[in-house]
Motif scaffolding. Structure first.
Motif, short mmCIF file in Angstrom:
data_model
loop_
_atom_site.label_atom_id
_atom_site.label_comp_id
_atom_site.label_asym_id
_atom_site.label_seq_id
_atom_site.Cartn_x
_atom_site.Cartn_y
_atom_site.Cartn_z
N ASP A 1 -32.51 3.15 0.01
CA ASP A 1 -32.43 4.43 -0.67
C ASP A 1 -34.13 4.79 -0.72
O ASP A 1 -34.98 3.94 -0.74
CB ASP A 1 -32.10 4.43 -2.10
CG ASP A 1 -31.34 5.62 -2.53
OD1 ASP A 1 -31.80 6.86 -1.94
OD2 ASP A 1 -30.54 5.61 -3.52
N TYR B 1 -25.30 0.57 1.35
CA TYR B 1 -26.66 1.38 1.15
C TYR B 1 -26.98 0.84 -0.23
O TYR B 1 -26.37 0.89 -1.13
CB TYR B 1 -26.09 2.95 1.04
CG TYR B 1 -26.62 3.78 0.09
CD1 TYR B 1 -27.76 3.72 -0.61
CD2 TYR B 1 -25.74 4.68 -0.32
CE1 TYR B 1 -28.09 4.43 -1.83
CE2 TYR B 1 -25.99 5.50 -1.56
CZ TYR B 1 -26.98 5.40 -2.04
OH TYR B 1 -27.25 6.37 -3.06
N GLN C 1 -22.00 1.75 -1.31
CA GLN C 1 -23.18 2.14 -2.19
C GLN C 1 -23.21 0.65 -3.44
O GLN C 1 -22.18 0.54 -4.11
CB GLN C 1 -23.05 3.41 -2.77
CG GLN C 1 -24.30 3.70 -3.90
CD GLN C 1 -24.42 4.82 -4.65
OE1 GLN C 1 -23.21 5.57 -4.78
NE2 GLN C 1 -25.29 5.33 -5.26
N ASN D 1 -19.96 8.39 -7.17
CA ASN D 1 -21.08 7.72 -6.89
C ASN D 1 -21.93 7.57 -8.12
O ASN D 1 -21.43 7.82 -9.33
CB ASN D 1 -22.06 8.42 -5.90
CG ASN D 1 -22.44 9.99 -6.35
OD1 ASN D 1 -22.76 10.10 -7.60
ND2 ASN D 1 -22.17 11.15 -5.82
N TYR E 1 -18.42 3.54 -3.86
CA TYR E 1 -19.38 3.16 -4.84
C TYR E 1 -18.85 1.91 -5.63
O TYR E 1 -17.88 1.80 -5.90
CB TYR E 1 -19.60 4.27 -5.97
CG TYR E 1 -20.59 3.90 -6.95
CD1 TYR E 1 -21.81 3.48 -6.89
CD2 TYR E 1 -20.18 4.02 -8.31
CE1 TYR E 1 -22.75 3.32 -7.97
CE2 TYR E 1 -21.05 4.05 -9.54
CZ TYR E 1 -22.17 3.47 -9.19
OH TYR E 1 -23.15 3.12 -10.07
#
Length: 457
Positions: A139, A87, A56, A299, A336
C-alpha cells in the motif's frame, strides 16, 4: 587590451560558477533515499493483470500478534483460497502528532513499522509468498503524510495556508495528515525514488496507491513510467481511485467504488440488477489492453463504516451470490481478510482490538475456494467477452473466449425467481461447473433465493 579582456572574462566565469554554487547551496534540501541494489531474485511469475485474484491483508487484525510474521505463518491458507496476489496495508511507521493511529498516516516512507517487525520480516514474507507463486504489493499513500513525517523539515514540500502553516487535505476531513505539494519537483523525485527502493530492497511486485485521485495525473505518469523502467521486475499498479485518466497514467487497475455502492442498493433498495450493465461500460472508460476494475463486497474501509458482507448482502447465501458476480462478471475480485470465513463482526478502525477467528465457518471457506478455483481454471471467465442477459432480479451473462463458453445465472433476491432464458441459450446443454452434473436449459428456470448456477460447455 587582450590581457584585460581575458582577466574580465576569467572574473566573470569565476563569479558565475560561484553564483551557481551558491544557488545550489541555498536550494531546499530534505532527506533522500540512498541508492539501492537488487536484493534477492526478482519474481518472474507475476500474473497477467487480467488473471489476478487479489487478497487484502490488514496486518493488525490478521493474527494475534498483528505483525508480518503472523501473515507469513498463514501464507498457505491464502494460497489455498486460490488467490495469487497479496496486498499488504501500509507497513510504515505511523505518525504521533495529531494522530489517530491510522496506518495511512505515514511518518517515514522508507522504514518498516516496528509494530509489524523489520525489513527482514518483510523480505521473508515476500520470499515465501514468491515460492508459493504469489506476488506481493504494498500500500502506498502518495497524497499526504503525518504531521511529523521526516519530510516536514522542508515545508516547501507541503501545501500551506496564508500564514505558512502546513495544511491537511482540503475538504476531506483528514485532519491527522499533511497535504503534500505536487508542484514541488524535489518531493516528487524523492517519493518515486523511495517507491523504487522497496521494489529493489524487498523485491515487492507493485503498489496499491491510496486515494490516487488526489495527486495529479502527471505525477502518476512520471511515477509509473519510472517504476516500469526497472527492467528486472514486472509490476502491478493498482489505483484506489476512479478517474478515467488513471488508466492513461499507466495503472493496471481502477477501483470499483461505484460498483460497491450500486450492489448495496440492489440488495437494500431493490434496485434493478440491470444497473450493473451501465457500470460495466462507465467503469472501463479509457481502459485499454486488458486494464481492469477492482471490485469487492468488503474492504478495510467499508467493513467498519458500512458493515460486513453478511450485514450488507443478507447473510451467507446473499454475500456469496454477490461475490460470484464480483468474481465472474467483469472485474478483478478482491477478498478482504476474514471475508472467506464469514467473519460475523466488523474489523473496526484503527484495527487494534479485534482479531479474525480463523476456521469459524469452514463451509463458507470451502465455497469461496470452489468459486475462485473455477475462475482460475476458466480463461473465458478471466478474459472472455461479456454478453449480459440480466433481468431486474437475476444477474445473467455469458463469457466466451475462443471455444470456451460459460453461462452464469445469479439470483440477487431473497425470493425464488422464475428467469426466462434468452432464446440463444434455449435447449443448449451444459456441465455444472461448481457442483457437477449435466444441465439442459429450457425456456425458463427457477432460481431459489440467492442461488447461482455456473455452466460450462
Amino acid at each position: 587590451m587582450k590581457k584585460t579582456l581575458f582577466l574580465f572574462s576569467f572574473i566573470a566565469i569565476f563569479l558565475s560558477i560561484n553564483s551557481c554554487n551558491a544557488q545550489v547551496v541555498n536550494e531546499p534540501k530534505a532527506p533522500t533515499q540512498p541508492e539501492f541494489v537488487q536484493y534477492g531474485i526478482p519474481y518472474n511469475k507475476v500474473p497477467d493483470r487480467r488473471d489476478v485474484t487479489l487478497y487484502q491483508v490488514n496486518i493488525r487484525t490478521f493474527s494475534d500478534n498483528g505483525n508480518l510474521k503472523g501473515v507469513t505463518a498463514r501464507l498457505d491458507s491464502i494460497k489455498a483460497l486460490g488467490t495469487n496476489v497479496i496486498y499488504l496495508m501500509p507497513i510504515y511507521p505511523v505518525g504521533a502528532i495529531k494522530s489517530v493511529n491510522s496506518p495511512y498516516c505515514i511518518r517515514d516512507y522508507s522504514m518498516v513499522n516496528p509494530e509489524f517487525g523489520n525489513l527482514e520480516d518483510l523480505r521473508t514474507l515476500v520470499e515465501i509468498a514468491h515460492l508459493k507463486n504469489m506476488a506481493v504489493i504494498l500500500d502506498w499513500v502518495a497524497n499526504h503524510t503525518s504531521y511529523d513525517n521526516v519530510w516536514v523539515k522542508d515545508k516547501s514540500w507541503y501545501m500551506q495556508d496564508a500564514n505558512g502553516n502546513i495544511i491537511s487535505p482540503p475538504n476531506m476531513g483528514w485532519n491527522d495528515v499533511a497535504q503534500l505539494d505536487f508542484s514541488n519537483q524535489y518531493m516528487r523525485l524523492e517519493m518515486i525514488k523511495t517507491m523504487k527502493s522497496w521494489v529493489l530492497k524487498a523485491n515487492v511486485d507493485g503498489f496499491r496507491c491510496d486515494y490516487s485521485d488526489g495527486p495529479p495525473f502527471d505525477f502518476w505518469k512520471q511515477t509509473i513510467d519510472t517504476l516500469r523502467n526497472i527492467s528486472t521486475h514486472k509490476l502491478l499498479m493498482m489505483s484506489e481511485g476512479s478517474r478515467s485518466d488513471n488508466y492513461k497514467a499507466g495503472f493496471d487497475y481502477n477501483f470499483g467504488f461505484s460498483f460497491f455502492g450500486n450492489l448495496k442498493r440492489i440488495f437494500k433498495d431493490n434496485r434493478t440488477v440491470k444497473s450493473i450493465d451501465n457500470l460495466n461500460i462507465s467503469d472501463y472508460n479509457g481502459a485499454t489492453d486488458g486494464q481492469q476494475i477492482i471490485r469487492y463486497i468488503t474492504n478495510h474501509d467499508v467493513n467498519g463504516s458500512d458493515g460486513t458482507p453478511l450485514e450488507l448482502f443478507d447473510g451467507q447465501k446473499g454475500s456469496m451470490a454477490a461475490f460470484v458476480v464480483v468474481a465472474y462478471m467483469k472485474s478483478i475480485p478482491m477478498i478482504y481478510n476474514g471475508q472467506e470465513v464469514g467473519t460475523p463482526y466488523r474489523l473496526t478502525f484503527p484495527f487494534t482490538t479485534t482479531k479474525i477467528k480463523w476456521g469459524i465457518n469452514p463451509e463458507i471457506t470451502a465455497e469461496y475456494k470452489k468459486v475462485i478455483a473455477f475462475r482460475n481454471y476458466s480463461e473465458a471467465i478471466r478474459r472472455g467477452e461479456l454478453t449480459s442477459y440480466s433481468s431486474d432480479d437475476v444477474c445473467a451473462f455469458v463469457k466466451q473466449q475462443g471455444n470456451e463458453k460459460v453461462v452464469v445465472l445469479v439470483n440477487l433476491r431473497n425470493t425464488s425467481i422464475d428467469y426466462s432464458i434468452n432464446t440463444a441459450l434455449v435447449n443448449t446443454s451444459w456441465t455444472d461447473a461448481i457442483n457437477g452434473g449435466n444441465v439442459k436449459l429450457s425456456e425458463q428456470i427457477t432460481l431459489k433465493p440467492y442461488d447461482y448456477l455456473i455452466l460450462k460447455n
